[in-house]
Each structure stands twice: as structure tokens, then as C-alpha cells.
Design an enzyme around this catalytic site. Structure first.
Site, PDB file in Angstrom:
ATOM      1  N   TRP A 128       0.874  -1.173   0.000  1.00 32.07           N
ATOM      2  CA  TRP A 128       0.000   0.000   0.000  1.00 32.07           C
ATOM      3  C   TRP A 128       0.904   1.213   0.000  1.00 32.07           C
ATOM      4  CZ3 TRP A 128      -0.074   3.917   3.740  1.00 32.07           C
ATOM      5  CH2 TRP A 128      -0.939   4.981   3.415  1.00 32.07           C
ATOM      6  N   GLU A 159      -2.923  -2.898  -2.478  1.00 38.83           N
ATOM      7  CA  GLU A 159      -4.057  -2.341  -1.722  1.00 38.83           C
ATOM      8  C   GLU A 159      -4.386  -0.936  -2.215  1.00 38.83           C
ATOM      9  OE1 GLU A 159      -3.249  -2.088   2.488  1.00 38.83           O
ATOM     10  OE2 GLU A 159      -5.201  -1.184   2.943  1.00 38.83           O
ATOM     11  N   LYS A 185      -6.781   2.676  -2.476  1.00 35.18           N
ATOM     12  CA  LYS A 185      -7.339   3.610  -1.503  1.00 35.18           C
ATOM     13  C   LYS A 185      -8.114   4.703  -2.207  1.00 35.18           C
ATOM     14  CE  LYS A 185      -6.229   5.930   2.685  1.00 35.18           C
ATOM     15  NZ  LYS A 185      -5.340   5.995   3.806  1.00 35.18           N
ATOM     16  N   ASP A 222      -9.513  -3.118   1.558  1.00 36.95           N
ATOM     17  CA  ASP A 222      -9.603  -2.571   2.915  1.00 36.95           C
ATOM     18  C   ASP A 222     -10.949  -1.869   2.975  1.00 36.95           C
ATOM     19  OD1 ASP A 222      -9.515  -0.513   4.965  1.00 36.95           O
ATOM     20  OD2 ASP A 222      -7.359  -0.846   5.137  1.00 36.95           O
ATOM     21  N   HIS A 241     -11.540   1.912   2.577  1.00 33.49           N
ATOM     22  CA  HIS A 241     -10.943   2.596   1.430  1.00 33.49           C
ATOM     23  C   HIS A 241     -11.893   2.825   0.269  1.00 33.49           C
ATOM     24  CE1 HIS A 241      -6.515   1.552   2.612  1.00 33.49           C
ATOM     25  NE2 HIS A 241      -7.199   2.139   3.578  1.00 33.49           N
ATOM     26  N   HIS A 292      -8.427  -6.264   4.454  1.00 32.89           N
ATOM     27  CA  HIS A 292      -8.105  -5.544   5.674  1.00 32.89           C
ATOM     28  C   HIS A 292      -9.444  -5.182   6.280  1.00 32.89           C
ATOM     29  CE1 HIS A 292      -3.723  -3.909   5.186  1.00 32.89           C
ATOM     30  NE2 HIS A 292      -3.772  -5.199   5.466  1.00 32.89           N
ATOM     31  N   ASP A 311     -11.554   7.223   6.441  1.00 31.02           N
ATOM     32  CA  ASP A 311     -10.770   6.012   6.720  1.00 31.02           C
ATOM     33  C   ASP A 311     -10.150   6.107   8.115  1.00 31.02           C
ATOM     34  OD1 ASP A 311      -9.320   3.651   6.253  1.00 31.02           O
ATOM     35  OD2 ASP A 311      -7.615   4.763   5.450  1.00 31.02           O
ATOM     36  N   ASP A 325     -10.113   4.122  10.689  1.00 30.08           N
ATOM     37  CA  ASP A 325      -9.549   2.929  11.312  1.00 30.08           C
ATOM     38  C   ASP A 325      -9.977   2.766  12.764  1.00 30.08           C
ATOM     39  OD1 ASP A 325      -7.931   1.422   9.308  1.00 30.08           O
ATOM     40  OD2 ASP A 325      -7.004   3.390   9.057  1.00 30.08           O
ATOM     41  N   ASP A 385      -7.047  -4.398  10.232  1.00 29.99           N
ATOM     42  CA  ASP A 385      -6.259  -3.179  10.060  1.00 29.99           C
ATOM     43  C   ASP A 385      -6.993  -1.986  10.653  1.00 29.99           C
ATOM     44  OD1 ASP A 385      -4.655  -1.089   9.294  1.00 29.99           O
ATOM     45  OD2 ASP A 385      -5.189  -1.158   7.174  1.00 29.99           O
TER      46      ASP A 385
HETATM   47  C1  RNT Z   1      -3.600   2.697   4.856  1.00 31.06           C
HETATM   48  C2  RNT Z   1      -3.758   1.240   4.618  1.00 31.06           C
HETATM   49  C3  RNT Z   1      -2.640   0.393   5.133  1.00 31.06           C
HETATM   50  C4  RNT Z   1      -2.204   0.796   6.511  1.00 31.06           C
HETATM   51  C5  RNT Z   1      -1.251  -0.171   7.161  1.00 31.06           C
HETATM   52  C6  RNT Z   1      -0.575   0.423   8.342  1.00 31.06           C
HETATM   53  O1  RNT Z   1      -4.700   3.411   4.514  1.00 31.06           O
HETATM   54  O2  RNT Z   1      -4.971   0.792   5.115  1.00 31.06           O
HETATM   55  O3  RNT Z   1      -3.007  -0.929   5.050  1.00 31.06           O
HETATM   56  O4  RNT Z   1      -3.299   0.941   7.361  1.00 31.06           O
HETATM   57  O5  RNT Z   1      -0.373  -0.635   6.225  1.00 31.06           O
HETATM   58 ZN    ZN Z   2      -5.284  -1.363   5.022  1.00 29.39          ZN
END
Ligand code: RNT
Ligand code: ZN
Length: 410
Positions: free
Chosen positions: A178, A219, A221, A252, A255, A279, A287, A289, A319
Site C-alpha cells: 500500500w 491495496e 485507496k 480494505d 478505502h 483488511h 478512513d 480505522d 487493520d
Molecule cells: C492505509 C492502509 C494500510 C495501513 C497499514 C498500516 O490506509 O490501510 O493498510 O493501514 O499498512
Molecule cells: Zn489497510
């Protein structure tokens, strides 16, 4: 209560014993970075950058490998199911400062030994952020060849480490790339960075490893903080790239646009690719998290894995990173919730429901899907926890004790 629940589910044709056994066999990769706010162990560790952010300053975060390993051991004891560990390249273990493009398998040997002795498989990530060479917001798609080459060398080095993990541990290591690359404001050139990214990835993946050792994923985004107007590695870009290069994509669920659902994307990809990686996270307005909850979309993601019998094709990782609450609790809440979602999905009468869809009986399908929601899931969850020797609903008292005995002394 478990016996009673079993007979309730039996009426729906669901084999509870089978579900409980299966749940314990599906690997979920725990992200190491919840333990220290994505800081890592580099000598020159600076702030987190690259459009991602941890917020909060809860005391007691892991400051070195011993603390992170200790915390992980404790967290694993709170979670049922089959565990893996997902590491980032900046969690290297070395006495000296090591440039990111010079990381080697030996810097991860203590991790491998630690994981092997616990029967835990390792996954791995390149780390092209939180670094001076990523300060422009562009890495593999930078117009500066020096910067691109640096990150190409980094990603080659991290793939080598992942392939080594895979070889040593006897199960492939998932290697995720990523990159934060994007632009804050209206681009003058959208194609150029994407062509540079394509060529950089081609260079990185020109090194071939056995598929038994490494599974390569990219990955995508939507946007990052400070990089709101353009993302080089968009979803379209990576799906096309992965399909044409024989690698895979990682989804993810933080994203995408808020109404786009990863639960819908899994089957779209499974129809074309033999694998897809995840993820699992929770985004609150962006995003962000946040810690994973036992909520509709998470259950739907789990259902897509289970009803398509894709537990060997969907590589599950977590994640998220919350620094505003006890980090152990954050890890455990999210991981336990994903376990709940898997078990919940395993207790769904998928075959029956699919028949109703295929025969066009949508009224009954809707009615039954709603009825299933109130079957006695909690009793089966408790039984699963006790068979897995994981604590029940009172697990938090262990966290309180750990906080008092360990975290508060840091
Ligand atoms: C970032 C991605 C990535 C990170 C990690 C730390 O937007 O989601 O996967 O969260 O690699
Ligand atoms: Zn991620």
C-alpha cells in the site's frame, strides 16, 4: 444453553458442531501496528505520515519488540480461533540504523522464531510512508527517479523477507503493498503517475518467488489526509494491474465511498481471481480505522467468505489503530468481533436461503433471513470461547489487571 441452541439451529438444518470446529480453523492475521500506533522500531522513527493518522495518547503503548511481543501474547490469549501476525517492514529488529531499502530477512529472525514457536504464520507489508523519502506524498509514482528507485528497492527487499517467511513457516506469507501516493489538489496529470506506478510495480514483481511462499497483493485507496484530490493507486488501477500480472488485490473496507460495500466486492473478485485479501476495519466518516464492531457490514463480509466456501481463498487480516483507548482492548475487541462475525456466518442456513433466491421466493427469503438473526447465537459463541480456552464476557477484567501490572509501569 448450548445444547438448546444446537437443537434450535438443527431445525434450520445448521450443524453447530461443524460450525464451531470450522470457525477455529480459519486464520485471521492480527495487525502488529495496533500495539504502538504504527510507530515501529526504527532508530529514527518519526511521526506517522502518508495520509493516515492515529489519534489519541492513551498511556502504555509498546515501545520495543519485547513489549510488543508481550502484548501480542496477552492479546492472543483473549481471542479464539487460528491466528496469524501481520508485520510491517519498520518493525525490524536491529541494533544499528537500517535504511528501508536495506532491510533483510535477518532483521526479522526474532519475529520468525517467536511466531514459529507459537504456531503463528507471518504476513508482511512494505512500509512506504512515515519516511523522509515519502515526504512529498509520492513514492513509487514520484516523478523523481531517485525516490522511485528507493521504494522499488524497499519493496523488493520486503518481498524477499515475505518469501523467506513463507519458506520457513510452511505457509505462504501475504505481502501487501500500500502506498500513500496522491495529490492534495487538482492534478495536471493523472496518467503520468499511474504509468510510473505500473512500471515500478513491474520492476518489483519481476523477481519471481514460489506461490507456496508468497502471495502478492496490492491495496488501493480512495484518498488520504492532505492527499484528497487524487490517489495514484486507485481501485480501478490495481484491479486491472493485478488481473493482468497474475497477482491479487487487497480490499480494505475503509478505502471506498461510504455506500460502496466490500461485502459486495468479494464475490466480484472471487469470480475472476482465485484469491482476495482483506483488511477488516471500521471507518467513521473517513478512513478513520476505528475498532471493528460486530455490525451488519462485518457480518455480511463474513457471510460472503463462508457461503462461498472461500475460507481458503479469502486471506483475512485486521487493520485499525486506535490510540485513544487501551490498545490491548482495541486489539481484542476488534479481533473477537471478527471471530463473532465468522461464527455467526457459519451458523447461517446459506443453502436453504440460496434455494429461495434461485427459485424466486423472495418473500420467504426476506422473512427467513430476518428470523435467523434472533437464533441463540450467544450460547454458541460462549461454547466456542470455552473450547478455544478464550475468556468469556468477563475478559476485560484481565485487561484491567494487565493495565495495572504492566502497561501503567511503562
Ligand atoms: C492505509 C492502509 C494500510 C495501513 C497499514 C498500516 O490506509 O490501510 O493498510 O493501514 O499498512
Ligand atoms: Zn489497510
Amino acid at each position: 444453553m448450548y445444547e438448546k441452541a444446537k437443537s434450535e439451529y438443527q431445525k434450520w438444518g445448521v450443524d453447530v458442531e461443524e460450525a464451531v470446529k470450522k470457525c477455529a480453523s480459519i486464520p485471521v492475521s492480527l495487525h502488529c501496528w495496533q500495539g504502538d500506533d504504527v510507530t515501529g522500531f526504527e532508530k529514527s522513527a518519526g511521526p506517522l505520515s502518508g495520509g493516515i493518522q492515529t489519534t489519541g495518547n492513551y498511556p502504555g503503548k509498546a515501545r520495543n519488540k519485547d513489549e510488543l511481543m508481550k502484548d501480542l501474547e496477552f492479546v492472543y490469549s483473549l481471542i479464539p480461533g487460528k491466528k496469524r501476525l501481520n508485520l510491517h517492514a519498520h518493525y525490524l529488529i536491529a541494533d544499528e540504523a537500517v535504511s528501508r531499502d536495506k532491510v533483510e530477512p535477518r532483521h526479522f529472525e526474532p519475529w520468525l522464531n517467536w511466531a514459529k514457536s507459537r504456531g503463528i504464520g507471518l504476513d508482511f507489508n512494505a512500509t512506504p510512508f512515515s519516511h523522509p523519502m515519502a515526504s512529498s506524498g509520492l513514492t513509487l509514482s514520484s516523478p523523481d527517479k531517485n525516490i522511485r528507485d528507493f521504494w522499488i528497492r524497499h519493496c523488493k527487499a520486503t518481498r524477499k523477507i515475505a518469501a523467506w517467511f513463507g519458506e520457513q513457516q510452511g505457509s505462504p506469507s501475504l505481502h501487501d503493498i500500500w502506498i500513500p501516493d496522491g495529490l492534495k489538489d487538482v492534478p495536471a496529470d493523472r496518467l503520468g503517475p499511474r504509468e510510473r506506478l505500473r512500471d515500478a510495480l513491474d520492476e518489483i514483481y519481476s523477481v519471481k518467488y514460489s506461490k507456496d511462499h508468497i502471495v502478492d497483493v496490492v491495496e488501493s485507496k480512495l484518498f488520504g489526509i492532505g492527499l484528497e484530490s487524487y490517489t495514484t493507486g486507485s481501485s480501478d488501477f490495481y484491479i486491472g494491474y493485478a488481473a493482468s500480472r497474475g497477482i491479487y488485490v487487497l480490499l480494505d473496507n475503509g478505502h471506498y465511498h461510504p455506500t460502496e460495500l466490500v461485502s459486495d466486492k468479494i464475490s466480484a473478485l472471487l469470480a475472476i481471481f482465485d484469491k482476495v485479501a482483506l483488511h477488516v476495519t471500521r471507518s467513521v466518516r473517513w478512513d478513520s480505522d476505528h475498532v471493528v464492531l460486530f455490525e451488519d457490514e462485518i457480518r455480511e463480509i463474513a457471510k460472503e467468505i463462508i457461503r462461498n466456501k472461500a475460507e481458503n481463498r479469502v486471506l483475512i487480516g485486521l487493520d485499525y489503530f486506535d490510540a485513544s483507548i487501551n490498545r490491548i482492548a482495541a486489539w481484542a475487541v476488534g479481533a473477537r468481533n471478527f471471530q463473532k462475525a465468522l461464527l455467526y456466518a457459519l451458523l447461517f442456513p446459506h443453502g436453504e436461503l440460496k434455494k429461495l433466491q434461485d427459485s424466486g421466493n423472495f418473500s420467504k427469503l426476506l422473512a427467513l433471513q430476518e428470523e435467523v438473526k434472533t437464533l441463540p447465537f450467544g450460547a454458541v459463541w460462549n461454547e466456542y470461547l470455552s473450547r478455544e480456552k478464550a475468556p468469556g464476557a468477563d475478559w476485560y477484567s484481565q485487561v484491567e489487571k494487565y493495565e495495572k501490572d504492566v502497561l501503567s509501569k511503562r
